[in-house]
Design an enzyme around this catalytic site. Sequence first.
Site, PDB file in Angstrom:
ATOM      1  N   CYS A  19     -82.141  39.688 -99.257  1.00  0.00           N
ATOM      2  CA  CYS A  19     -80.809  39.526 -98.667  1.00  0.00           C
ATOM      3  C   CYS A  19     -80.940  39.854 -97.181  1.00  0.00           C
ATOM      4  O   CYS A  19     -82.045  39.869 -96.653  1.00  0.00           O
ATOM      5  CB  CYS A  19     -79.761  40.388 -99.384  1.00  0.00           C
ATOM      6  SG  CYS A  19     -79.936  42.172 -99.204  1.00  0.00           S
ATOM      7  N   CYS A  26     -77.879  46.231-100.267  1.00  0.00           N
ATOM      8  CA  CYS A  26     -76.854  45.959-101.285  1.00  0.00           C
ATOM      9  C   CYS A  26     -77.370  45.008-102.359  1.00  0.00           C
ATOM     10  O   CYS A  26     -77.698  45.426-103.464  1.00  0.00           O
ATOM     11  CB  CYS A  26     -75.585  45.370-100.650  1.00  0.00           C
ATOM     12  SG  CYS A  26     -74.690  46.515 -99.583  1.00  0.00           S
ATOM     13  N   ARG A  27     -77.434  43.730-102.030  1.00  0.00           N
ATOM     14  CA  ARG A  27     -77.727  42.716-103.045  1.00  0.00           C
ATOM     15  C   ARG A  27     -79.169  42.706-103.521  1.00  0.00           C
ATOM     16  O   ARG A  27     -79.427  42.719-104.730  1.00  0.00           O
ATOM     17  CB  ARG A  27     -77.342  41.330-102.516  1.00  0.00           C
ATOM     18  CG  ARG A  27     -75.862  41.194-102.248  1.00  0.00           C
ATOM     19  CD  ARG A  27     -75.542  39.933-101.506  1.00  0.00           C
ATOM     20  NE  ARG A  27     -76.059  39.999-100.138  1.00  0.00           N
ATOM     21  CZ  ARG A  27     -76.140  38.970 -99.316  1.00  0.00           C
ATOM     22  NH1 ARG A  27     -75.747  37.777 -99.719  1.00  0.00           N
ATOM     23  NH2 ARG A  27     -76.599  39.115 -98.100  1.00  0.00           N
ATOM     24  N   SER A  28     -80.123  42.652-102.609  1.00  0.00           N
ATOM     25  CA  SER A  28     -81.515  42.542-103.050  1.00  0.00           C
ATOM     26  C   SER A  28     -82.022  43.810-103.746  1.00  0.00           C
ATOM     27  O   SER A  28     -82.735  43.694-104.745  1.00  0.00           O
ATOM     28  CB  SER A  28     -82.446  42.103-101.913  1.00  0.00           C
ATOM     29  OG  SER A  28     -82.392  42.973-100.822  1.00  0.00           O
ATOM     30  N   ASP A  51     -72.247  38.824-100.137  1.00  0.00           N
ATOM     31  CA  ASP A  51     -72.474  40.165 -99.620  1.00  0.00           C
ATOM     32  C   ASP A  51     -71.225  41.024 -99.826  1.00  0.00           C
ATOM     33  O   ASP A  51     -70.167  40.720 -99.292  1.00  0.00           O
ATOM     34  CB  ASP A  51     -72.807  40.088 -98.130  1.00  0.00           C
ATOM     35  CG  ASP A  51     -73.336  41.398 -97.573  1.00  0.00           C
ATOM     36  OD1 ASP A  51     -73.228  42.448 -98.254  1.00  0.00           O
ATOM     37  OD2 ASP A  51     -73.867  41.375 -96.450  1.00  0.00           O
TER      38      ASP A  51
END
Length: 170
Positions: free
Chosen positions: A13, A18-20, A131
């Site tokens: 990301c 956050c996401r990865s 995100d």
Amino acid sequence: MKQDNKVKVLFVCMGNICRSPTADAVFKHQVKAAGLDKHIYVDSAGTHAYHIDESPDERAQKAALKRGYNMQGLRARAVQLNDFEEFHYILAMDKNNLAILQDRCPQQYSHKLGLLMSYSSQWDRYQEVADPYYGGSHGFELVLDLVEDANQGLLRHIIEGSTEKRNQGR
């Protein structure tokens, strides 16, 4: 899976907080539950070096922990040139980060790049994992929902691909 070494998966990301790392923690959990942790290596990185060596966002960690995923040992890092050679799957959370990866990736490794949501079986209306950084807790829950499903699809893909290769060798 490869007999001689592990299948290597990199989730990407923007800032890798956050996401990865959420995808990283969830996939490690799923891989271990499937008994494949000796065959699959998982990591995450960001396209930008905003948060190098920082822990994942506290909101992401809190949401993940509620579902049994531990992100404590993860630290943000930036995508490196050798990642394109090292990893078999380099999966971006969104199209913007995929485009950045495509710009940086040596041509001979471009086949390794893709969007994580291409492996989803339940979330057809989502092509990307948005995100959640500037939103509320719902965004982190949605990230987990999307990542859990897409990662299951990815794991099936990896397992089926290794089975096909073994069958072709007979």
